[in-house]
Design a protein around this motif. Structure first.
Motif, PDB file in Angstrom:
ATOM      1  N   GLN A 267       0.839  -1.190   0.000  1.00  0.00           N
ATOM      2  CA  GLN A 267       0.000   0.000   0.000  1.00  0.00           C
ATOM      3  C   GLN A 267       0.878   1.245   0.000  1.00  0.00           C
ATOM      4  O   GLN A 267       1.973   1.209   0.535  1.00  0.00           O
ATOM      5  CB  GLN A 267      -0.728  -0.030   1.332  1.00  0.00           C
ATOM      6  CG  GLN A 267      -2.177   0.198   1.298  1.00  0.00           C
ATOM      7  CD  GLN A 267      -2.717   0.205   2.731  1.00  0.00           C
ATOM      8  OE1 GLN A 267      -2.789   1.219   3.379  1.00  0.00           O
ATOM      9  NE2 GLN A 267      -3.092  -0.960   3.215  1.00  0.00           N
ATOM     10  N   TRP A 268       0.379   2.317  -0.553  1.00  0.00           N
ATOM     11  CA  TRP A 268       1.087   3.593  -0.393  1.00  0.00           C
ATOM     12  C   TRP A 268       0.501   4.292   0.823  1.00  0.00           C
ATOM     13  O   TRP A 268      -0.719   4.322   1.000  1.00  0.00           O
ATOM     14  CB  TRP A 268       0.889   4.488  -1.619  1.00  0.00           C
ATOM     15  CG  TRP A 268       1.533   3.991  -2.857  1.00  0.00           C
ATOM     16  CD1 TRP A 268       2.338   2.889  -2.987  1.00  0.00           C
ATOM     17  CD2 TRP A 268       1.418   4.547  -4.166  1.00  0.00           C
ATOM     18  NE1 TRP A 268       2.726   2.748  -4.290  1.00  0.00           N
ATOM     19  CE2 TRP A 268       2.183   3.749  -5.034  1.00  0.00           C
ATOM     20  CE3 TRP A 268       0.758   5.654  -4.678  1.00  0.00           C
ATOM     21  CZ2 TRP A 268       2.294   4.018  -6.396  1.00  0.00           C
ATOM     22  CZ3 TRP A 268       0.860   5.927  -6.025  1.00  0.00           C
ATOM     23  CH2 TRP A 268       1.630   5.116  -6.876  1.00  0.00           C
ATOM     24  N   PRO A 269       1.366   4.893   1.631  1.00  0.00           N
ATOM     25  CA  PRO A 269       0.834   5.558   2.814  1.00  0.00           C
ATOM     26  C   PRO A 269       0.035   6.811   2.472  1.00  0.00           C
ATOM     27  O   PRO A 269       0.145   7.364   1.379  1.00  0.00           O
ATOM     28  CB  PRO A 269       2.086   5.910   3.610  1.00  0.00           C
ATOM     29  CG  PRO A 269       3.241   5.677   2.740  1.00  0.00           C
ATOM     30  CD  PRO A 269       2.814   4.937   1.528  1.00  0.00           C
ATOM     31  N   GLY A 270      -0.754   7.242   3.457  1.00  0.00           N
ATOM     32  CA  GLY A 270      -1.621   8.401   3.244  1.00  0.00           C
ATOM     33  C   GLY A 270      -0.887   9.719   3.120  1.00  0.00           C
ATOM     34  O   GLY A 270      -1.504  10.769   3.029  1.00  0.00           O
ATOM     35  N   LYS A 271       0.446   9.663   3.090  1.00  0.00           N
ATOM     36  CA  LYS A 271       1.207  10.911   3.021  1.00  0.00           C
ATOM     37  C   LYS A 271       1.450  11.375   1.593  1.00  0.00           C
ATOM     38  O   LYS A 271       1.972  12.461   1.379  1.00  0.00           O
ATOM     39  CB  LYS A 271       2.532  10.736   3.756  1.00  0.00           C
ATOM     40  CG  LYS A 271       2.333  10.730   5.266  1.00  0.00           C
ATOM     41  CD  LYS A 271       3.587  10.390   6.007  1.00  0.00           C
ATOM     42  CE  LYS A 271       3.531   8.955   6.481  1.00  0.00           C
ATOM     43  NZ  LYS A 271       4.667   8.571   7.308  1.00  0.00           N
ATOM     44  N   ARG A 272       1.096  10.529   0.618  1.00  0.00           N
ATOM     45  CA  ARG A 272       1.270  10.957  -0.766  1.00  0.00           C
ATOM     46  C   ARG A 272       0.256  12.051  -1.111  1.00  0.00           C
ATOM     47  O   ARG A 272      -0.842  12.075  -0.553  1.00  0.00           O
ATOM     48  CB  ARG A 272       1.062   9.775  -1.726  1.00  0.00           C
ATOM     49  CG  ARG A 272       1.996   8.633  -1.528  1.00  0.00           C
ATOM     50  CD  ARG A 272       3.451   9.006  -1.809  1.00  0.00           C
ATOM     51  NE  ARG A 272       4.314   7.955  -1.299  1.00  0.00           N
ATOM     52  CZ  ARG A 272       4.819   7.927  -0.075  1.00  0.00           C
ATOM     53  NH1 ARG A 272       4.582   8.908   0.764  1.00  0.00           N
ATOM     54  NH2 ARG A 272       5.561   6.919   0.310  1.00  0.00           N
ATOM     55  N   CYS A 273       0.623  12.862  -2.080  1.00  0.00           N
ATOM     56  CA  CYS A 273      -0.279  13.901  -2.554  1.00  0.00           C
ATOM     57  C   CYS A 273      -1.607  13.248  -2.953  1.00  0.00           C
ATOM     58  O   CYS A 273      -1.636  12.272  -3.697  1.00  0.00           O
ATOM     59  CB  CYS A 273       0.346  14.621  -3.752  1.00  0.00           C
ATOM     60  SG  CYS A 273      -0.699  15.928  -4.362  1.00  0.00           S
ATOM     61  N   ARG A 274      -2.679  13.774  -2.427  1.00  0.00           N
ATOM     62  CA  ARG A 274      -3.999  13.153  -2.572  1.00  0.00           C
ATOM     63  C   ARG A 274      -4.882  14.100  -3.365  1.00  0.00           C
ATOM     64  O   ARG A 274      -5.065  15.253  -2.973  1.00  0.00           O
ATOM     65  CB  ARG A 274      -4.554  12.913  -1.176  1.00  0.00           C
ATOM     66  CG  ARG A 274      -5.815  12.123  -1.085  1.00  0.00           C
ATOM     67  CD  ARG A 274      -5.973  11.557   0.326  1.00  0.00           C
ATOM     68  NE  ARG A 274      -6.279  12.601   1.289  1.00  0.00           N
ATOM     69  CZ  ARG A 274      -5.629  12.793   2.435  1.00  0.00           C
ATOM     70  NH1 ARG A 274      -4.622  12.021   2.778  1.00  0.00           N
ATOM     71  NH2 ARG A 274      -5.975  13.767   3.243  1.00  0.00           N
TER      72      ARG A 274
ATOM     73  N   ASP C 172       2.492   2.665  10.158  1.00  0.00           N
ATOM     74  CA  ASP C 172       1.120   2.839   9.687  1.00  0.00           C
ATOM     75  C   ASP C 172       0.497   1.513   9.266  1.00  0.00           C
ATOM     76  O   ASP C 172      -0.693   1.305   9.440  1.00  0.00           O
ATOM     77  CB  ASP C 172       1.094   3.829   8.513  1.00  0.00           C
ATOM     78  CG  ASP C 172       1.405   5.239   8.989  1.00  0.00           C
ATOM     79  OD1 ASP C 172       0.692   5.721   9.876  1.00  0.00           O
ATOM     80  OD2 ASP C 172       2.371   5.833   8.494  1.00  0.00           O
ATOM     81  N   LEU C 173       1.304   0.644   8.680  1.00  0.00           N
ATOM     82  CA  LEU C 173       0.784  -0.667   8.296  1.00  0.00           C
ATOM     83  C   LEU C 173       1.119  -1.647   9.416  1.00  0.00           C
ATOM     84  O   LEU C 173       2.289  -1.816   9.777  1.00  0.00           O
ATOM     85  CB  LEU C 173       1.421  -1.148   6.994  1.00  0.00           C
ATOM     86  CG  LEU C 173       1.218  -0.239   5.780  1.00  0.00           C
ATOM     87  CD1 LEU C 173       1.797  -0.885   4.540  1.00  0.00           C
ATOM     88  CD2 LEU C 173      -0.261   0.054   5.580  1.00  0.00           C
ATOM     89  N   ALA C 174       0.073  -2.302   9.936  1.00  0.00           N
ATOM     90  CA  ALA C 174       0.250  -3.142  11.118  1.00  0.00           C
ATOM     91  C   ALA C 174       1.381  -4.148  10.934  1.00  0.00           C
ATOM     92  O   ALA C 174       2.201  -4.349  11.831  1.00  0.00           O
ATOM     93  CB  ALA C 174      -1.058  -3.868  11.417  1.00  0.00           C
ATOM     94  N   THR C 175       1.443  -4.776   9.781  1.00  0.00           N
ATOM     95  CA  THR C 175       2.426  -5.852   9.626  1.00  0.00           C
ATOM     96  C   THR C 175       3.852  -5.325   9.558  1.00  0.00           C
ATOM     97  O   THR C 175       4.796  -6.085   9.736  1.00  0.00           O
ATOM     98  CB  THR C 175       2.128  -6.686   8.374  1.00  0.00           C
ATOM     99  OG1 THR C 175       1.970  -5.806   7.271  1.00  0.00           O
ATOM    100  CG2 THR C 175       0.868  -7.501   8.555  1.00  0.00           C
ATOM    101  N   ASP C 176       4.015  -4.042   9.321  1.00  0.00           N
ATOM    102  CA  ASP C 176       5.371  -3.491   9.336  1.00  0.00           C
ATOM    103  C   ASP C 176       5.975  -3.544  10.733  1.00  0.00           C
ATOM    104  O   ASP C 176       7.189  -3.494  10.894  1.00  0.00           O
ATOM    105  CB  ASP C 176       5.387  -2.046   8.821  1.00  0.00           C
ATOM    106  CG  ASP C 176       5.261  -1.987   7.311  1.00  0.00           C
ATOM    107  OD1 ASP C 176       5.246  -3.072   6.691  1.00  0.00           O
ATOM    108  OD2 ASP C 176       5.185  -0.883   6.756  1.00  0.00           O
TER     109      ASP C 176
END
Ligand code: HEM
Ligand code: HEM
Lengths: 339, 468, 232
Positions: A267-274, C172-176
């Motif tokens: 997944q890409w984290p929510g910190k990317r430009c949205r 942020d990702l649990a499995t990390d």
């Protein structure tokens, strides 16, 4: 190509996970419901892509919501992944699809890994973990295995877990799938298109992006401690749309260096430009579900100029796999073939 | 708090460049602690061990045949037996070492320390980096042989060497003239041609006033060990010359047909770039100049925005950046030293100065005969505080571009952690507009490096007295 | 399914919510596993990453235990902030990379929460340079604070001190979390994720759950100010 051996292998692999599958239906996401409505792109969407459905005019859409399983028996209340396949009708038999699901990431980063995964996920007789074993788990501060759903005889859950413990790439998807629950409504869940796509802007700039649909009504799942109900999602949707339309926001994240463009397990984290790309409004459940739900065939690679596939090997493999599956079940022929 | 400045107590490679045509770095492991300490004491003496002694800051009466200096890593200090409570007084970034700071330095992907070749793959065994500067190979070999024989051959293990050579004066790979800007110190008079603001001595030496009003860096203890010491980021930076030149071609082709092309280069002005030069070739030079902030011959864009050959000569160093500057905000030299120009972090102007000592390695690239040889820069980035200077520049300015909202989110076009899918860089045009270039890869890859401490001469003597 | 849940199944399923089990877990199981499989307390604050947007809008969650936790001690802390508002605000403008910053008193802790762009050390160092005196006044009230003031003369130690009090940010990702604790590429058990979290919280009682939500991710303070036309 329908005779692409890898595509055939993939469809067979998916099928093998659902022994009670009925020929003539989809091998996964078998039970679903077709809905109609329209999409309106936001005022900024056209800065990022020249694709026809992002220019701001109202575009008619057909959406099919589905339960993830390939079993023909409906268990809406079971914890399961859900699908949302959207077709944007661009006029004159031209269309583009966006296929999404409630997991934000996939189980495997490559075709080979997926084949292994689906072998591991073949359903095995599922038993409730013994109380003694559960006590032992608790003493280890370990999460006990989830109990089977009432009436569930077999499941791939244990195999998936074992696979995830061997392969870190599968962990997030297995973890999420394990706790995903059931939505109170198909339009109260967020859906993710998972793969990276490449958008081309009016300035020819190409950007790696990912899409998600977020329900304006908010995400809501059923109470996991209450006994699951088997059939409610279809009626709920019909009733709801009779009262008022349901809406989703299309959210797009822009990738940056170091992001997994080709890896759907990350997944890409929510910190990317949205970027807010537009609003989907669902208005009606058409009477003819044979056409709008059973026969219709989506394909994640049915794109239009301004949006392209990325190097993601899973995305690329899905193109032919979905075509093979369509042919097997006699789905509606696709605009590719029609030319 | 400031201490006296005594030239012969200072390693000579800190405040001046020796300007030799060759440098060899010996990457050493302490094999026998006691023998190594004795050797350090010997090279600290003016007469040296069998004639080998550290080159100090003392003025030369005649130019020596070679120069010689040493830097110690944290692991090296430990290997030499520096006491734990003394080790604790060194700054965290130095204690952790360069490989642990990879994320800050942009060392990921192809620059990941995991990919570094030996001996950089075992940072715990890299203890001393000795540098030999000379004009011919026999002198390099002579010093190397001497070190191999130190302590009866028992003191040190040579785990690797790296060698750099100038191939065309101060020109480095990518074809730029380097070694122009350096901080200037009130006490040093060797480079009168540099006219830049004076930097306080604490910019490079521990125990002196720093460029931050009222701030002092911690001097590693005891004083004889820490005072007048300096930290160094030694970096092996491989340069992909072929990719760089190919990108210049690509960008020049784009500019040739760009609707703003006349603002990039006034038609007819090609001649300013040299006789008979094509428009395409001139555009290539413009792209190269914008990425660096200097024309390849060193002339700063800030003073000569339209030509590398201004009619009346301009200073190479006496300039500043304004909103109207012809030098793009994102250019390498402006990123790494914004001088007095407006930046987001106002109090940081002039506080991150680095002393740079670099020499190219690998032969010059010949576009007519492409090869796979590795080439690049053996770079030393010196300062009294690695975190404030080298690391701060690397993580917030070279990459990220925090200093100006116009470049935030982009990386240095010459050496940033770029990839074609997302890289961008704005050229500034003569009419004040800009053109955004995209699609360039990472041209510079890290292939090794270490943080070292360049001890003073008394510090070497102190180390020689350690026991246990 | 094989059989309906028996009374024993139901009893065991309810076990985790019983007082008895909770007591055993807290006093026996957690200490036992913490000793058997120790986890390293993780460094505080955000981690630098290749993506530019990861390095913008970092969150700092600084928890500083007051020397004097009585109302008088807490009032002193409140006063120290109130008396220096001018310095602090001017300093924040000067540092230029701060989106939000606020002080909060929680029990006997003075907390500073902020959102800032770029590298942590640079952020703190710039603060020392502009409003070191305010830091000195505040840190004098904090446990173990005396060793690092005046901060202007203990820059490195002060930065490390602040870093040590900045909360660990759970991935942020649990499995990390599993990956962080177990560097090996495989062989970790997803079902042990809860234990991992428990043990991490045992080692680090206060943490930030993830790196937080951002309404306009990937933009710096200066970019926003510039776009809004209010200067930077
Ligand atoms: C290698 C990976 C995958 C394979 C082999 C695969 C295979 C299939 C097949 C064969 C179908 C039935 C197609 C048809 O007969 O029309 C299907 C449907 C579907 N798949 Fe996948 N799939 C894969 C990955 C994914 C991913 C990553 C997503 C989510 C983004 C996804 C979401 C869906 C959905 C929502 C449907 C139902 C579409 C509809 O309503 O018609 N699948 N998949
Ligand atoms: C292979 C990599 C590099 C190349 C090819 C390169 C090239 C150059 C060139 C051509 C100049 C202009 C000459 C001059 O002003 O003296 C320059 C200046 C400079 N570079 Fe680099 N550089 C490299 C790496 C670095 C790194 C890693 C840093 C810092 C972390 C750095 C910091 C500077 C600074 C501070 C200046 C002087 C700017 C000024 O004071 O105006 N460089 N570099």
């Amino acid at each position: 190509m329908p005779d692409n051996p890898i595509a055939v292998q993939l469809v067979d692999a998916v099928l093998s996970d659902f022994p009670d599958h009925q020929p003539g239906t989809r091998p996964v996401h078998t039970i679903g419901i077709g809905v109609q409505g329209y999409f309106e792109a936001s005022e900024v969407a056209r800065n990022y892509t020249i694709a026809a459905h992002f220019q701001g005019q109202r575009v008619p859409v057909t959406v099919r919501f589905s339960n993830g399983t390939g079993s023909p028996v409906e268990h809406d209340g079971w914890s399961d992944v859900r699908g949302m396949a959207t077709r944007f009708h661009l006029g004159d038999d031209v269309a583009t699809d966006l296929i999404a699901m409630t997991l934000a990431e996939f189980f495997a980063p490559s075709v080979d890994a997926f084949l292994q995964f689906s072998r591991a996920a073949r359903p095995a007789r599922q038993q409730r973990e013994s109380p003694w074993q559960k006590i032992l788990d608790m003493l280890c501060l370990k999460q006990p295995l989830p109990d089977p759903m009432p009436g569930q005889m077999a499941s791939g859950a244990a195999g998936m877990l074992a696979f995830a413990n061997q392969h870190r790439f599968a962990q997030m998807a297995v973890f999420q799938a394990g706790s995903i629950g059931a939505p109170v409504s198909y339009v109260r869940a967020a859906y993710h298109a998972v793969h990276t796509f490449i958008l081309t802007g009016p300035d020819h700039v190409r950007r790696p992006v990912r899409f998600s649909w977020e329900p304006i009504a908010g995400v809501r799942t059923t109470d996991p401690t209450a006994p699951p109900v088997d059939c409610y999602l279809h009626q709920e949707l019909k009733d709801r749309l009779q009262r008022q339309p349901a809406t989703f926001r299309l959210v797009m994240s822009i990738g940056e260096i170091g992001d997994a463009y080709a890896d759907p397990t990350r997944q890409w984290p929510g910190k990317r430009c949205r970027v807010f790309m537009g609003t989907l409004t669902l208005t009606t459940v058409p009477e003819d579900q044979e056409i709008f739900c059973e026969k219709i065939s989506f394909n994640p690679c049915r794109l239009t100029p301004g949006i392209d596939i990325s190097d993601d090997p899973i995305l690329q493999a899905r193109r032919d796999a979905y075509e093979v599956s369509r042919l097997r079940r006699g789905g509606q022929s696709c605009p590719f073939a029609a030319g | 708090m400031s201490v006296a400045f005594i030239p012969h107590e200072l390693q000579g490679n800190i405040l001046r460049g020796y300007r030799r045509s060759m440098v060899r770095y010996l990457l050493l492991e302490v094999a026998d602690r006691q023998a190594a300490r004795i050797w350090l004491g010997a090279i600290a003496a003016r007469e040296g061990a069998d004639g080998l002694s550290i080159t100090t800051e003392s003025a030369w009466s005649s130019k020596p045949d070679f120069c010689f200096n040493v830097g110690l890593t944290f692991e090296g200090l430990r290997a030499l037996g520096v006491a734990p409570d003394s080790l604790q007084t060194f700054p965290t970034e130095f204690v952790e070492g360069m490989t642990a700071r990879a994320a800050k330095l942009g060392d990921f992907g192809p620059s990941d320390p995991q990919t570094w070749p030996a001996p950089f793959d075992e940072p715990a065994r890299l203890h001393i980096i000795a540098s030999i500067y000379a004009d011919d190979e026999p002198h390099l070999d002579q010093v190397q042989a001497h070190i191999a024989a130190a302590g009866g051959g028992r003191a040190l293990r040579i785990r690797g060497t790296r060698e750099g050579r100038n191939f065309n004066g101060d020109v480095v790979h990518f074809g730029y003239r380097d070694n122009i800007s350096q901080p200037r110190f009130a006490v040093i008079h060797d480079r009168p041609e540099i006219s830049e603001p004076m930097a306080p001595l604490g910019t490079v030496l521990l125990g002196h006033e720093t460029s931050f009003e009222g701030l002092f860096w911690r001097v590693p203890q005891p004083d004889p060990l820490g005072l007048n010491g300096c930290f160094n980021a030694f970096r092996i930076l491989a340069q992909d010359v072929a990719a760089f030149e190919t990108y210049l071609d690509q960008a020049a082709e784009e500019l040739l047909v760009h609707r703003l092309t006349e603002h990039v280069l006034k038609p007819g002005d090609e001649a300013k770039f040299g006789q008979g030069i094509s428009r395409l070739a001139a555009l290539r030079e413009i792209v190269a100049a914008h990425m660096c902030g200097r024309w390849r011959n060193g002339v700063p864009l800030a003073l000569s925005p339209d030509t590398p050959n201004p009619q009346s000569p301009v200073s190479l160093t006496d300039f500043d950046y304004t909103a109207q500057s012809g030098c793009p905000v994102g250019a390498h030299v402006r990123r790494s030293n914004p001088r007095g120009g407006k930046i987001v972090q106002r109090i940081e102007n002039h506080t991150r100065r680095l002393v740079r000592r670099g020499i190219p390695y690998g032969g010059p690239y010949d576009p007519t005969r492409p090869d796979d040889e590795e080439r690049g820069l053996l770079g030393n980035f010196l300062g009294a505080n690695l975190g404030t200077q080298f690391e701060a520049i690397s993580c917030d300015w070279l990459n990220l571009g925090l200093q100006d909202p116009q470049i935030t989110g982009s990386n240095d076009p010459l050496l940033g952690a770029n990839e074609p899918a997302t890289s961008w860089f704005d050229m500034s045009l003569l009419n004040g507009a800009s053109i955004r270039l995209r699609g360039f890869p990472r041209f510079v890859r890290t292939r090794g490096g270490a943080y070292t401490f360049l001890p003073s001469i008394p510090a070497l003597r102190y180390l020689a007295t350690l026991t246990g | 399914m094989e059989s309906e849940a028996t009374w024993f199944d139901r009893l065991v399923d309810a076990l985790p919510n019983t007082r008895l089990f909770q007591f055993i877990a807290e006093w026996i199981l957690v200490p036992y596993w913490a000793a058997r499989t120790p986890v390293k307390p993780q460094p505080g604050g955000p981690r630098m990453a290749p993506q530019p947007s990861e390095n913008l809008q970092h969150m700092m969650n600084l928890i500083m235990p007051l020397k004097d936790k009585s109302p008088i001690g807490r009032a002193k802390a409140a006063l120290a902030i109130a008396q220096n508002v001018d310095e602090i605000y001017a300093g924040l403008n000067n540092v230029g990379t701060v989106h939000f910053a606020r002080f909060v008193l929680v029990d006997g802790n003075l907390c500073m929460f902020s959102v800032y762009d770029g590298d942590f050390s640079n952020y703190i160092r710039d603060f020392i340079a502009t409003i070191g005196s305010v830091f000195n006044a505040i840190v004098a009230l904090i446990e173990d604070g005396d060793a690092v003031i005046p901060c202007e003369h203990h820059v490195e130690a002060f930065i490390d001190w602040v870093h040590a009090r900045d909360l660990y940010q759970v991935p942020d990702l649990a499995t990390d979390l599993l990956a962080q604790h177990n560097a090996a590429a495989s062989g970790d058990d997803l079902r042990l994720l809860p234990r991992d979290l428990i043990l991490q919280l045992h080692a680090n009682p206060n943490v930030s759950l993830g790196s937080g939500y951002r309404g306009y991710p990937a933009f710096s303070v200066a970019q926003i100010r510039q776009k809004l036309g209010v200067g930077w």
